[in-house]
Design an enzyme around this catalytic site. Structure first.
Site, PDB file in Angstrom:
ATOM      1  N   ARG A 108       0.817  -1.215   0.000  1.00  0.00           N
ATOM      2  CA  ARG A 108       0.000   0.000   0.000  1.00  0.00           C
ATOM      3  C   ARG A 108       0.852   1.267   0.000  1.00  0.00           C
ATOM      4  O   ARG A 108       0.487   2.270  -0.623  1.00  0.00           O
ATOM      5  CB  ARG A 108      -0.940   0.005   1.210  1.00  0.00           C
ATOM      6  CG  ARG A 108      -2.158  -0.875   1.026  1.00  0.00           C
ATOM      7  CD  ARG A 108      -3.096  -0.774   2.216  1.00  0.00           C
ATOM      8  NE  ARG A 108      -4.307  -1.553   1.978  1.00  0.00           N
ATOM      9  CZ  ARG A 108      -5.436  -1.057   1.498  1.00  0.00           C
ATOM     10  NH1 ARG A 108      -5.494   0.221   1.184  1.00  0.00           N
ATOM     11  NH2 ARG A 108      -6.486  -1.821   1.318  1.00  0.00           N
ATOM     12  N   TYR A 214      -1.116 -13.306  -0.902  1.00  0.00           N
ATOM     13  CA  TYR A 214      -0.542 -13.108  -2.239  1.00  0.00           C
ATOM     14  C   TYR A 214       0.810 -12.429  -2.083  1.00  0.00           C
ATOM     15  O   TYR A 214       1.090 -11.768  -1.076  1.00  0.00           O
ATOM     16  CB  TYR A 214      -1.471 -12.281  -3.143  1.00  0.00           C
ATOM     17  CG  TYR A 214      -1.957 -10.983  -2.538  1.00  0.00           C
ATOM     18  CD1 TYR A 214      -1.228  -9.800  -2.653  1.00  0.00           C
ATOM     19  CD2 TYR A 214      -3.169 -10.942  -1.849  1.00  0.00           C
ATOM     20  CE1 TYR A 214      -1.690  -8.619  -2.096  1.00  0.00           C
ATOM     21  CE2 TYR A 214      -3.635  -9.760  -1.293  1.00  0.00           C
ATOM     22  CZ  TYR A 214      -2.890  -8.601  -1.420  1.00  0.00           C
ATOM     23  OH  TYR A 214      -3.351  -7.436  -0.868  1.00  0.00           O
ATOM     24  N   ASP A 294     -15.156   3.654   0.286  1.00  0.00           N
ATOM     25  CA  ASP A 294     -15.664   3.084   1.527  1.00  0.00           C
ATOM     26  C   ASP A 294     -16.630   4.013   2.241  1.00  0.00           C
ATOM     27  O   ASP A 294     -17.469   3.554   3.025  1.00  0.00           O
ATOM     28  CB  ASP A 294     -14.506   2.749   2.465  1.00  0.00           C
ATOM     29  CG  ASP A 294     -13.771   1.482   2.078  1.00  0.00           C
ATOM     30  OD1 ASP A 294     -14.287   0.729   1.238  1.00  0.00           O
ATOM     31  OD2 ASP A 294     -12.667   1.246   2.615  1.00  0.00           O
TER      32      ASP A 294
END
Length: 400
Positions: A108, A214, A294
């Site tokens: 991120r 992942y 969100d």
């Protein structure tokens, strides 16, 4: 639309919207309350539907260079390393060829660095906490911490699951704890020697829990995992993560396959994060204030679509804010069409993520066996998420 846009929140949705608007000549200011940019959570999975708008902004090569493309998407049971399903992603290039963009695992911080680095100087205001927004009729007034006042033509709430601006649009609304919680971690691949297919994106499914992981980084040297457990039944003591006794995570996965046990014990246990959803809002905008990401449609992470749906929102809203209808009909016309285009799509993904939570946590038995059989149809299921072009009806709109 005439005038500037104020975006509250410098996360994925806010920064991508800022870049999309800037590319169309709209003046933008991003207000971020943090004094430095830092993303919560370790990594993010970017699917083709989210990456296509960024490719159109010229950012795909830079993102590709700091990310990992998973070799496959694999589902496994909880006891052994045996596969239940396996679908090619990057191993043969089929995913990129089919959907027009890759599937990427990226840290991120790297993702935010790329987005922020593409913003011109002065666009992002750090340490700028928006306490409230007042619609003055002809503009919005942002009241900032420290008694500062800012103005813009419209304000966009890109401030996440616990959005302040949501209260300007839908007073009293808020996220709902789902009764599930997660632990996060970043593990060097070398510390998980039993892991089969370390470059794949993999779900391990079992009774009352699952593990998703992942690889990230250009060399696929680290693995990002999210371990999800049922409970606690209620979440108290604040909206954010909480520390729990050491060994809680390891105990929950004690009887699982060797690779799973290695992964969750390879790094210190993280805090426990509550997982939220947001009941559908009756509206996403009010006056000159509109929500994206969100703030509008918090969803569980089980389809990896929180970030990607924010990217879709940003691309569509940017198109509509510069279209002729926004100039003639004002911001209200743009907001109304934005909501019409995005509401059904995000609700469908949100509902599916909720259902998937239960399916991933089935105990051994007939229901789990039926689920495993249905997973054979996952490939066409992926198409309804990853194959959608969110800008299909807005990309060709003339600029007003």
């Amino acid at each position: 639309m005439d005038g500037s846009v104020a975006i509250v929140g410098a996360g994925i949705g806010g920064l991508s919207l800022a870049l999309s608007l800037h590319a169309r000549g709209v003046p933008v200011t991003v207000h971020e309350q943090a004094t430095e940019l830092r993303e919560v959570g370790a990594a993010v999975a970017l699917s083709a539907n989210g990456l296509r708008p960024l490719a159109e902004l010229g950012l795909l090569d830079e993102l590709d260079a700091v990310a990992t493309e998973p070799s496959e998407l694999i589902h496994r049971g909880w006891r052994t390393h045996d596969r239940i399903t396996g679908f090619a992603v990057g191993v043969d290039g089929s995913y990129r060829a089919r959907f027009g963009a890759p599937y990427l695992g990226i840290h991120r911080a790297e993702f935010q660095r790329v987005l922020a680095g593409a913003c011109p100087d002065g666009m992002i205001r750090l340490g700028s906490r928006v306490e409230s927004v007042v619609d003055l009729g002809d503009r919005v007034e942002l009241r900032l911490a420290g008694d500062e006042i800012a103005h813009a033509a419209v304000a966009v709430g890109a401030d996440g699951v616990h959005s302040r601006l949501r209260q300007s649009v839908a007073p009293g609304s808020g996220p709902v704890y789902t009764g599930t919680s997660g632990f996060r971690g970043l593990v060097p691949v070398a510390d998980v020697p039993s892991l089969p297919d370390p470059t794949a994106i993999q779900f391990w499914m079992g009774p009352d829990a699952h593990l998703l992981h992942y690889a990230i980084d250009p060399d696929a040297g680290r693995i990002n995992f999210l371990a999800v457990l049922e409970g606690p039944d209620e979440w108290s003591g604040g909206a954010g993560p909480q520390a729990v006794p050491d060994g809680t995570l390891a105990a929950a996965f004690g009887g699982w396959a060797p690779a799973v046990r290695e992964m969750v014990t390879a790094v210190p246990q993280s805090d426990r994060w509550p997982l939220y959803t947001l009941p559908p809002l009756n509206r996403w905008s009010d006056g000159r204030v509109v929500l994206i990401g969100d703030a509008a449609h918090t969803m569980l992470p089980h389809h990896g679509q929180g970030a990607n749906q924010s990217l879709e929102d940003a691309a569509v809203l940017a198109d509509l804010l510069v279209a002729p209808e926004a100039r003639t009909g004002g911001h209200a016309a743009a907001f109304a069409r934005y909501e019409r285009l995005r509401r059904a799509r995000t609700r469908k993904v949100q509902r599916s993520s909720l259902v998937t939570s239960d399916l991933l946590h089935l105990p051994d038995g007939d229901e789990a066996a039926a689920r495993d059989a249905r997973l054979a149809g996952l490939d066409p299921w992926l198409a309804w998420i990853h194959g959608v072009d969110a800008r299909e009806s807005t990309r060709a709109l003339p600029v007003g």
